[in-house]
Design a protein around this motif. Structure first.
Motif, PDB file in Angstrom:
ATOM      1  N   PRO A  86      64.096  50.684 -46.420  1.00 59.34           N
ATOM      2  CA  PRO A  86      63.432  50.307 -45.201  1.00 59.34           C
ATOM      3  C   PRO A  86      63.735  48.864 -44.572  1.00 59.34           C
ATOM      4  N   GLU A  87      64.169  47.901 -45.556  1.00 57.46           N
ATOM      5  CA  GLU A  87      64.462  46.688 -44.988  1.00 57.46           C
ATOM      6  C   GLU A  87      65.945  46.812 -44.116  1.00 57.46           C
ATOM      7  N   ARG A  88      66.819  47.352 -44.899  1.00 59.37           N
ATOM      8  CA  ARG A  88      68.261  47.451 -44.230  1.00 59.37           C
ATOM      9  C   ARG A  88      68.060  48.285 -42.682  1.00 59.37           C
ATOM     10  N   ARG A  89      67.320  49.299 -42.797  1.00 52.19           N
ATOM     11  CA  ARG A  89      67.021  50.046 -41.653  1.00 52.19           C
ATOM     12  C   ARG A  89      66.437  49.174 -40.653  1.00 52.19           C
ATOM     13  N   ALA A  90      65.248  48.553 -41.000  1.00 50.27           N
ATOM     14  CA  ALA A  90      64.693  47.664 -39.947  1.00 50.27           C
ATOM     15  C   ALA A  90      65.757  46.413 -39.354  1.00 50.27           C
ATOM     16  N   SER A  91      66.473  46.030 -40.478  1.00 56.48           N
ATOM     17  CA  SER A  91      67.744  44.922 -39.737  1.00 56.48           C
ATOM     18  C   SER A  91      68.599  45.530 -38.780  1.00 56.48           C
ATOM     19  N   LEU A  92      68.932  46.802 -39.174  1.00 57.25           N
ATOM     20  CA  LEU A  92      69.965  47.443 -38.167  1.00 57.25           C
ATOM     21  C   LEU A  92      69.238  47.619 -36.808  1.00 57.25           C
ATOM     22  N   VAL A  93      67.836  48.238 -36.882  1.00 55.44           N
ATOM     23  CA  VAL A  93      67.157  48.479 -35.762  1.00 55.44           C
ATOM     24  C   VAL A  93      66.931  47.281 -34.829  1.00 55.44           C
ATOM     25  N   SER A  94      66.737  46.217 -35.515  1.00 53.12           N
ATOM     26  CA  SER A  94      66.453  44.940 -34.795  1.00 53.12           C
ATOM     27  C   SER A  94      67.832  44.509 -33.965  1.00 53.12           C
ATOM     28  N   LEU A  95      68.939  44.534 -34.649  1.00 52.84           N
ATOM     29  CA  LEU A  95      69.836  44.119 -33.908  1.00 52.84           C
ATOM     30  C   LEU A  95      70.261  44.969 -32.692  1.00 52.84           C
ATOM     31  N   ASP A  96      69.923  46.293 -32.647  1.00 55.27           N
ATOM     32  CA  ASP A  96      70.163  47.186 -31.599  1.00 55.27           C
ATOM     33  C   ASP A  96      69.084  46.845 -30.472  1.00 55.27           C
ATOM     34  N   ALA A  97      67.764  46.452 -30.990  1.00 53.75           N
ATOM     35  CA  ALA A  97      67.004  45.964 -29.989  1.00 53.75           C
ATOM     36  C   ALA A  97      67.017  44.858 -29.185  1.00 53.75           C
ATOM     37  N   GLU A  98      67.855  44.045 -29.654  1.00 46.70           N
ATOM     38  CA  GLU A  98      68.281  42.781 -28.754  1.00 46.70           C
ATOM     39  C   GLU A  98      69.207  43.045 -27.542  1.00 46.70           C
ATOM     40  N   ASP A 234      61.170  51.545 -37.514  1.00 47.82           N
ATOM     41  CA  ASP A 234      61.723  51.172 -36.474  1.00 47.82           C
ATOM     42  C   ASP A 234      60.905  50.364 -35.380  1.00 47.82           C
ATOM     43  N   LEU A 235      59.696  51.043 -35.221  1.00 50.09           N
ATOM     44  CA  LEU A 235      58.782  50.538 -34.181  1.00 50.09           C
ATOM     45  C   LEU A 235      58.483  49.055 -34.540  1.00 50.09           C
ATOM     46  N   LYS A 236      58.279  48.734 -36.017  1.00 50.92           N
ATOM     47  CA  LYS A 236      57.898  47.734 -36.173  1.00 50.92           C
ATOM     48  C   LYS A 236      59.028  46.495 -36.305  1.00 50.92           C
ATOM     49  N   ALA A 237      60.241  47.019 -36.398  1.00 48.71           N
ATOM     50  CA  ALA A 237      61.498  46.272 -35.875  1.00 48.71           C
ATOM     51  C   ALA A 237      61.550  45.802 -34.533  1.00 48.71           C
ATOM     52  N   VAL A 238      61.404  46.765 -33.553  1.00 48.85           N
ATOM     53  CA  VAL A 238      61.728  46.420 -32.181  1.00 48.85           C
ATOM     54  C   VAL A 238      60.450  45.586 -31.735  1.00 48.85           C
ATOM     55  N   MET A 239      59.260  45.783 -32.323  1.00 51.70           N
ATOM     56  CA  MET A 239      58.205  45.076 -31.791  1.00 51.70           C
ATOM     57  C   MET A 239      58.279  43.503 -32.444  1.00 51.70           C
ATOM     58  N   SER A 240      58.965  43.386 -33.191  1.00 52.91           N
ATOM     59  CA  SER A 240      59.340  41.929 -33.828  1.00 52.91           C
ATOM     60  C   SER A 240      60.569  41.371 -33.461  1.00 52.91           C
ATOM     61  N   SER A 241      61.281  41.915 -32.624  1.00 51.98           N
ATOM     62  CA  SER A 241      62.546  41.635 -32.374  1.00 51.98           C
ATOM     63  C   SER A 241      62.733  40.300 -31.486  1.00 51.98           C
TER      64      SER A 241
END
Length: 247
Positions: A86-98, A234-241
């Protein structure tokens, strides 16, 4: 007399009345009614409606149970999709979210999104991938039931923004809802955005978890929003981006 009145008081075990079998019909009737009550409530019937339920014909009661079991099975088959990291997935999604496009809309008779057309289409594809089960049936996130029909070979659903007032148009910031639940979500959602966001960010998703959920209130009724674990991550990652905020 075949049956006893409702105010019949059962005699003690071992009494002469019991040894003679007197009142057994009433005991059986009470036992059956109690089983019906437990089963009906398990399928969602409010306890205060049970007396009205018992006034229905045998056929109508049977139809209620058949429909309840069908819905139970549909909810039980809600898709499950987990991440081994989950941590790696969230990291990749955060990069894409920017690099997500800015969100823009116009107020007409209803809010119409004027920017991010590609994001909207990508969001629908994303939701279809997350909430279509192995047997090809797509589920709604609020009531967890299967979608009833397709349009042009695609399941018909409303892709509703999880949190509407966001600066960027993230394709993960969406929910798959039926039209009725979508209308409730947009117009009579009691849970405020900040509480909703807090509930999301507090979710703990471990490696291999397949599902997660957030309780909310729609039109004064408690509803559980179900997510695949991947969607929740994914949703947590983009909301925290970085750079994300309220529009």
């Amino acid at each position: 007399m075949d049956t006893l009145s409702n105010d019949w008081v059962h005699p003690k075990e071992g009494s002469l009345v019991n040894r003679l079998g007197f009142g057994q019909d009433a005991s059986v009737r009470d036992a059956v009614e109690n089983e019906l009550r437990i089963s009906a409530m398990a399928l969602g019937l409010p306890e205060e409606m049970f007396d009205e339920f018992m006034k229905l014909s045998v056929e109508d009661r049977a139809e209620f149970f058949a429909d309840g079991v069908r819905k139970f099975r549909q909810r039980a088959s809600f898709p499950s999709s987990g991440s081994e990291n989950p941590e790696r997935r969230a990291s990749l999604v955060s990069l894409d979210a920017e690099s997500a496009p800015e969100f823009a809309s116009e107020i007409r008779q209803r809010r119409v999104v004027t920017g991010g057309v590609e994001t909207r289409e990508r969001a629908r594809e994303y939701l279809s991938g997350q909430y279509t089960s192995a047997d090809g049936l797509m589920h709604r996130q609020a009531c967890q039931l299967e979608l009833p029909f397709q349009v042009k070979s695609r399941w018909y659903f409303e892709a509703v923004r999880f949190l509407p007032e966001r600066a960027r148009a993230h394709h993960q910031n969406v929910l798959a809802l039926c039209p009725l639940c979508a209308a409730k979500y947009n117009y009579v959602r009691d849970t405020p955005d900040d509480a909703f966001l807090a509930g999301l960010l507090e979710l703990e998703i471990a490696a291999g978890d397949g599902q997660s959920s957030i309780p909310i209130s729609l039109n004064s009724q408690r509803v559980v929003l179900m997510f695949t674990a991947k969607h929740a991550i994914d949703l947590k990652a983009v909301m925290s981006s970085a750079g994300e905020g309220h529009g």
